[in-house]
Design a protein around this motif. Structure first.
Motif, PDB file in Angstrom:
ATOM      1  N   ALA A  30       0.819  -1.214   0.000  1.00 45.30           N
ATOM      2  CA  ALA A  30       0.000   0.000   0.000  1.00 45.30           C
ATOM      3  C   ALA A  30       0.851   1.261   0.000  1.00 45.30           C
ATOM      4  O   ALA A  30       0.535   2.240  -0.687  1.00 45.30           O
ATOM      5  N   ALA A  31       1.926   1.272   0.763  1.00 41.61           N
ATOM      6  CA  ALA A  31       2.764   2.464   0.843  1.00 41.61           C
ATOM      7  C   ALA A  31       3.424   2.780  -0.494  1.00 41.61           C
ATOM      8  O   ALA A  31       3.409   3.933  -0.950  1.00 41.61           O
ATOM      9  N   SER A  32       4.017   1.775  -1.124  1.00 38.45           N
ATOM     10  CA  SER A  32       4.660   2.033  -2.419  1.00 38.45           C
ATOM     11  C   SER A  32       3.623   2.469  -3.451  1.00 38.45           C
ATOM     12  O   SER A  32       3.895   3.321  -4.299  1.00 38.45           O
ATOM     13  N   ALA A  33       2.426   1.903  -3.390  1.00 45.38           N
ATOM     14  CA  ALA A  33       1.376   2.295  -4.321  1.00 45.38           C
ATOM     15  C   ALA A  33       0.956   3.743  -4.122  1.00 45.38           C
ATOM     16  O   ALA A  33       0.773   4.491  -5.084  1.00 45.38           O
ATOM     17  N   ILE A  35       2.764   6.141  -2.807  1.00 47.93           N
ATOM     18  CA  ILE A  35       3.883   6.996  -3.217  1.00 47.93           C
ATOM     19  C   ILE A  35       3.922   7.142  -4.730  1.00 47.93           C
ATOM     20  O   ILE A  35       4.104   8.248  -5.263  1.00 47.93           O
ATOM     21  N   VAL A  36       3.728   6.036  -5.441  1.00 50.36           N
ATOM     22  CA  VAL A  36       3.731   6.072  -6.902  1.00 50.36           C
ATOM     23  C   VAL A  36       2.557   6.904  -7.412  1.00 50.36           C
ATOM     24  O   VAL A  36       2.694   7.708  -8.341  1.00 50.36           O
ATOM     25  N   GLU A  37       1.391   6.721  -6.815  1.00 50.57           N
ATOM     26  CA  GLU A  37       0.228   7.507  -7.231  1.00 50.57           C
ATOM     27  C   GLU A  37       0.470   8.998  -7.009  1.00 50.57           C
ATOM     28  O   GLU A  37       0.165   9.824  -7.878  1.00 50.57           O
ATOM     29  N   ALA A  38       1.028   9.347  -5.838  1.00 48.07           N
ATOM     30  CA  ALA A  38       1.280  10.752  -5.519  1.00 48.07           C
ATOM     31  C   ALA A  38       2.291  11.372  -6.474  1.00 48.07           C
ATOM     32  O   ALA A  38       2.303  12.593  -6.676  1.00 48.07           O
ATOM     33  N   ALA A  39       3.151  10.550  -7.078  1.00 46.79           N
ATOM     34  CA  ALA A  39       4.143  11.048  -8.034  1.00 46.79           C
ATOM     35  C   ALA A  39       3.525  11.354  -9.393  1.00 46.79           C
ATOM     36  O   ALA A  39       4.201  11.916 -10.260  1.00 46.79           O
ATOM     37  N   GLY A  40       2.260  10.980  -9.578  1.00 45.91           N
ATOM     38  CA  GLY A  40       1.576  11.297 -10.818  1.00 45.91           C
ATOM     39  C   GLY A  40       1.160  10.113 -11.661  1.00 45.91           C
ATOM     40  O   GLY A  40       0.748  10.296 -12.811  1.00 45.91           O
ATOM     41  N   ALA A  41       1.237   8.904 -11.128  1.00 43.01           N
ATOM     42  CA  ALA A  41       0.886   7.721 -11.906  1.00 43.01           C
ATOM     43  C   ALA A  41      -0.595   7.717 -12.264  1.00 43.01           C
ATOM     44  O   ALA A  41      -1.450   7.921 -11.395  1.00 43.01           O
ATOM     45  N   PRO A  42      -0.935   7.445 -13.531  1.00 38.99           N
ATOM     46  CA  PRO A  42      -2.343   7.346 -13.911  1.00 38.99           C
ATOM     47  C   PRO A  42      -2.937   5.991 -13.589  1.00 38.99           C
ATOM     48  O   PRO A  42      -4.153   5.789 -13.666  1.00 38.99           O
ATOM     49  N   ALA A  43      -2.076   5.023 -13.237  1.00 38.46           N
ATOM     50  CA  ALA A  43      -2.505   3.670 -12.888  1.00 38.46           C
ATOM     51  C   ALA A  43      -1.395   3.011 -12.083  1.00 38.46           C
ATOM     52  O   ALA A  43      -0.244   3.455 -12.113  1.00 38.46           O
ATOM     53  N   ILE A  44      -1.765   1.962 -11.381  1.00 35.41           N
ATOM     54  CA  ILE A  44      -0.806   1.204 -10.582  1.00 35.41           C
ATOM     55  C   ILE A  44      -0.795  -0.240 -11.071  1.00 35.41           C
ATOM     56  O   ILE A  44      -1.857  -0.836 -11.297  1.00 35.41           O
ATOM     57  N   ALA A  45       0.390  -0.798 -11.234  1.00 32.70           N
ATOM     58  CA  ALA A  45       0.532  -2.228 -11.494  1.00 32.70           C
ATOM     59  C   ALA A  45       1.391  -2.825 -10.394  1.00 32.70           C
ATOM     60  O   ALA A  45       2.327  -2.185  -9.918  1.00 32.70           O
ATOM     61  N   THR A  46       1.050  -4.022  -9.985  1.00 32.87           N
ATOM     62  CA  THR A  46       1.838  -4.678  -8.947  1.00 32.87           C
ATOM     63  C   THR A  46       3.000  -5.438  -9.570  1.00 32.87           C
ATOM     64  O   THR A  46       3.001  -5.760 -10.762  1.00 32.87           O
ATOM     65  N   ALA A  78      -5.897   1.480  -1.294  1.00 34.35           N
ATOM     66  CA  ALA A  78      -5.045   2.609  -0.896  1.00 34.35           C
ATOM     67  C   ALA A  78      -4.963   3.710  -1.941  1.00 34.35           C
ATOM     68  O   ALA A  78      -4.497   4.804  -1.644  1.00 34.35           O
ATOM     69  N   VAL A  79      -5.413   3.424  -3.174  1.00 40.39           N
ATOM     70  CA  VAL A  79      -5.263   4.396  -4.257  1.00 40.39           C
ATOM     71  C   VAL A  79      -6.600   4.665  -4.940  1.00 40.39           C
ATOM     72  O   VAL A  79      -7.575   3.927  -4.758  1.00 40.39           O
ATOM     73  N   THR A  80      -6.622   5.715  -5.744  1.00 36.98           N
ATOM     74  CA  THR A  80      -7.836   6.069  -6.479  1.00 36.98           C
ATOM     75  C   THR A  80      -7.710   5.810  -7.969  1.00 36.98           C
ATOM     76  O   THR A  80      -8.677   5.970  -8.705  1.00 36.98           O
ATOM     77  N   VAL A  81      -6.527   5.426  -8.430  1.00 35.17           N
ATOM     78  CA  VAL A  81      -6.306   5.144  -9.849  1.00 35.17           C
ATOM     79  C   VAL A  81      -6.517   3.661 -10.115  1.00 35.17           C
ATOM     80  O   VAL A  81      -6.516   2.840  -9.188  1.00 35.17           O
ATOM     81  N   PRO A  82      -6.710   3.271 -11.383  1.00 30.58           N
ATOM     82  CA  PRO A  82      -6.906   1.847 -11.704  1.00 30.58           C
ATOM     83  C   PRO A  82      -5.693   1.004 -11.314  1.00 30.58           C
ATOM     84  O   PRO A  82      -4.554   1.467 -11.356  1.00 30.58           O
TER      85      PRO A  82
END
Length: 273
Positions: A30-33, A35-46, A78-82
């Motif tokens: 959750a934390a890395s996700a 952080i990545v989202e806050a950096a501007g990621a439009p989506a998260i992949a594990t 933990a995130v709002t992006v796909p």
């Protein structure tokens, strides 16, 4: 974030474009996700490797399905992006079990999956993709299935025939219902261009130091760029270096001076959701 899945799936699908490739800084908790989202990621992949290591297991279908899917659920919440989940070979011994995995992935809030062939016969992955597609259909979900072809990553077969074999596998997987094809282990621009030109679906490659930049990959026809386990490896390298310095010379490694501020990390979760 299951309630966001319907619109999240359409957004995630639309992000696969050669105009501006979907760049994924893969997360493992959750934390890395966040952080990545806050950096501007439009989506998260594990990253399956990062998830496995964080759970005390090696990569390679060695983590139980329950633990792997719990990690996906925590990340999606933990995130709002796909979110797209790396499910390795499908966390199942049969297509039916892989279908069950996909049902649970969707329930966890993800809108996409990565599923890989590894050293399995192509027909095995094709059957698993069909099962994944069927499970998504039963759930009424627009799941993005990204099929990973491991010919180059694992050095499978005769190098002379590797491109032809890779494309043959890719066609098999697309016919089975894959929406995209992931070919990790390739960095040569000519080879990447050949793959992109021959495929009828978005091409995903794994990048990092030494690979072409995202704009360069876009010009070659790539629609999705992943860092794989690279960020997790960098994070663990920072932990190792700090520990070695502390227990060696009794000093404090540069990685500690480059650390994120405590409040910055904490605030990511205070504002989540």
């Amino acid at each position: 974030m299951t309630s966001n899945a319907p619109h999240g799936s359409a957004l995630f699908r639309s992000l696969h474009t050669t105009t501006r490739p979907l760049a994924l800084a893969n997360a493992w908790d959750a934390a890395s996700a966040r952080i990545v989202e806050a950096a501007g990621a439009p989506a998260i992949a594990t990253t399956s490797a990062g998830v496995a290591w964080s759970l005390g297991a090696p990569d390679g279908d060695r983590v139980s399905r329950d633990l792997a899917l719990d990690a996906v659920a925590r990340i999606a919440a933990a995130v709002t992006v796909p979110v797209s989940a790396d499910i390795e070979g499908g966390h199942g011994r049969s297509p039916e079990e892989v279908g069950d995995t996909v049902t649970r992935v969707l329930e966890a809030g993800a809108v996409g999956v990565n599923i890989e062939d590894g050293t399995r016969p192509p027909g095995t992955l094709a059957a698993r993709i069909e099962a994944a597609r069927a499970a998504a259909g039963r759930a009424g979900a627009d799941l993005f299935v990204n099929a990973r072809v491991d010919t180059y990553l694992l050095g499978l077969g005769d190098p002379v025939d590797r491109l032809r074999e890779t494309l043959a596998r890719a066609r098999t997987y697309v016919d089975a219902g894959a929406d995209g094809v992931f070919v990790p282990g390739v960095t040569d621009p000519d080879l990447i261009g050949s793959l992109a030109e021959a495929l009828t679906v978005p091409l995903n490659v794994m990048a990092g130091p030494g690979a072409p930049s995202v704009p360069e990959l876009a010009a070659l026809g790539v629609a999705r760029v992943s860092l794989g386990s690279g960020i997790a490896q960098s994070a663990y390298a920072a932990a190792r270096d700090a520990a070695r310095d502390l227990y060696g010379e009794g000093g404090y490694a540069p990685s500690l001076r480059q650390a994120l501020d405590y409040t910055e990390i904490n605030d990511l979760f205070d504002t989540a959701g």
